[in-house]
Design an enzyme around this catalytic site. Structure first.
Site, PDB file in Angstrom:
ATOM      1  N   CYS B 245       2.337  -8.326  -4.439  1.00 32.13           N
ATOM      2  CA  CYS B 245       3.392  -7.567  -3.753  1.00 32.13           C
ATOM      3  C   CYS B 245       3.967  -8.460  -2.659  1.00 32.13           C
ATOM      4  CB  CYS B 245       2.870  -6.239  -3.223  1.00 32.13           C
ATOM      5  SG  CYS B 245       1.454  -6.379  -2.119  1.00 32.13           S
ATOM      6  N   ARG B 250      -0.278  -3.561  -1.379  1.00 30.98           N
ATOM      7  CA  ARG B 250       0.145  -2.619  -2.423  1.00 30.98           C
ATOM      8  C   ARG B 250      -0.450  -3.018  -3.775  1.00 30.98           C
ATOM      9  NH1 ARG B 250       6.557  -2.749  -1.256  1.00 30.98           N
ATOM     10  NH2 ARG B 250       5.985  -4.803  -0.488  1.00 30.98           N
TER      11      ARG B 250
END
Lengths: 148, 287
Positions: B245, B250
């Protein structure tokens, strides 16, 4: 930070002496004081144009002229987990509502990092900056209106 | 949401329900760990007995861009009252994004007796369950951790380059705007800028939060996840996979989904992610 509202400058000064734990406690006190926008100003569902862009806590901002050169700012935070957003809105209401518009417009985005620390996540930082930017849009619009 | 056991996950034991956590609050063999994006959430109220692990202050090395070392992990475990035999149950805000990140970092030290509370903080709050402000203290434990082992679940830039050249699967879990290069980062943000926008060539765009139900933060069923990751995006559980990410948080959520819920055999998280790749000189980028 020259020329910003004095109450905010005083608060930033206080924050500069706090360690991380003290800062967190202070911010939670502010979050506890947060008051949602009164129904006199707005009722749910709040209009999309008042919503703060990029704030994931679903924050909304309103402004009401209180005299020719000052405004009272109102906020809503719809995400119950938006504690940082609530604390920031409470701080802004406490320190810049009623301040001269030109001082509100001089507040730099760095205040977010001065208050929350530089380790704040980018998403959170963006959201809080967005709240300040929304307030300043109201101030700029009011400052540009012909004075009565 | 259906029962966790009936959702078809390859490893359903990594998830527990809010009911299960509520029933185990006094279980001495379990430590509940809250990990959030918002640093104010835990002190504003948390599950009784839960300790906080903060991604920035506790899991990251404070000098180098790296994770804590063995000494740091042992100290964190000790002050959290966690022994190698303790079952650690993570939960947090944002669909358990940061809970999965903490879970992943714990795997670098081999703490495999770990679970995530399905739905995280959002579901716990929606169900009107109790949150307290009292911060618990536990007797310090004597935790002896192995040296951090990055090889199996973490990828560095050279690993990504070799993976790319070998035709391995890449998953970009950022927003579509970040994937396309339309959006880079916030101007003046102190830490997380990148000079170039776009994505690593061949990476599939699967924003991380697609794996969660927005209403309550729970994970989607295996069939729903297969529809996204396998049928729609063409990923294979048998292929080597790297997820990334912007700074690797994430993508740890997606790492968790692919590894434990869909049973992908070899998934690594590239925590250098876009803030490294988008700043590297002369690496391939697609828009």
């Amino acid at each position: 930070m020259e020329g910003i509202p004095q109450t905010l400058a005083d608060l930033l000064d206080e924050f500069s002496f706090l360690d991380r734990t003290e800062r967190v406690d202070y911010l939670i006190e502010y979050a506890d004081q947060f008051e949602n926008v009164p129904e006199r100003i707005a009722v749910r569902p709040y209009p999309e144009e008042r919503r703060v862009k990029r704030c994931e806590s679903q924050a909304y901002v309103w402004a009401e002229d209180t005299d020719a050169n000052a405004q009272k700012y109102y906020f809503a935070v719809e995400n119950p987990q938006g504690i940082s957003a609530k604390s920031f809105c409470a701080i802004l209401d406490d320190t810049i509502s009623g301040a001269p518009l030109e001082e509100v417009l001089r507040i730099p985005g760095d205040v977010v990092f001065d208050i929350y620390g530089k380790e704040i996540s980018m998403g959170k930082g963006e959201g809080l900056l967005g709240i300040l930017t929304s307030v300043q849009l109201f101030a700029r619009e009011a400052a540009g209106r012909p004075r009565a | 949401m259906t029962d966790i056991a009936s959702r078809g996950y390859s490893n359903p034991d990594v998830l527990v329900s809010t009911d299960w956590v509520a029933d185990n609050l006094d279980n001495a063999g379990i430590r509940i760990v809250e990990s959030n994006e918002d640093q104010l959430l835990y002190p504003s109220g948390h599950i009784a007995g839960a300790v906080q692990v903060d991604w920035a202050a506790d899991l990251n090395d404070q000098l180098r861009r790296d994770y804590l070392n063995r000494d740091g992990f042992e100290a964190l475990m000790s002050r959290s009252g966690i022994s190698p035999e303790t079952t650690v149950v993570f939960y947090g805000d944002r669909n358990n994004w940061w809970a999965c990140y903490a879970y992943w970092v714990f795997q670098l030290f081999g703490h495999s007796d770990a679970k995530v509370m399905d739905g995280g903080r959002q579901k716990w709050e929606q169900e009107g369950r109790e949150l307290v402000r009292e911060v618990p203290t536990y007797d310090a434990t004597n935790y002896s951790a192995p040296e951090r082992n990055d090889a199996s679940v973490r990828a560095f830039r050279d690993d990504v380059m070799a993976h790319l050249e070998a035709g391995g699967q890449l998953v970009d879990v950022r927003s579509p705007q970040e994937y396309s290069g339309e959006r880079l980062h916030m101007p003046d943000f102190p830490n997380e800028g990148a000079l170039r926008g776009g994505h690593i060539p061949t990476a599939k765009s699967i924003p991380w939060a697609r794996a969660a139900n927005p209403d309550d933060g729970t994970f989607k069923t295996a069939a729903e996840l297969q529809e996204i990751y396998l049928n729609e995006q063409g990923l294979s559980p048998d292929g080597d996979t790297i997820a990334y990410c912007r700074i690797g948080e994430r993508s740890s959520h997606t790492w968790f989904v692919l590894t434990h819920l869909l049973g992908f055999g070899n998934v690594r998280n590239y925590d250098g992610s876009w803030t490294e790749w988008g700043n590297l000189v002369n690496v391939p980028i697609e828009k």
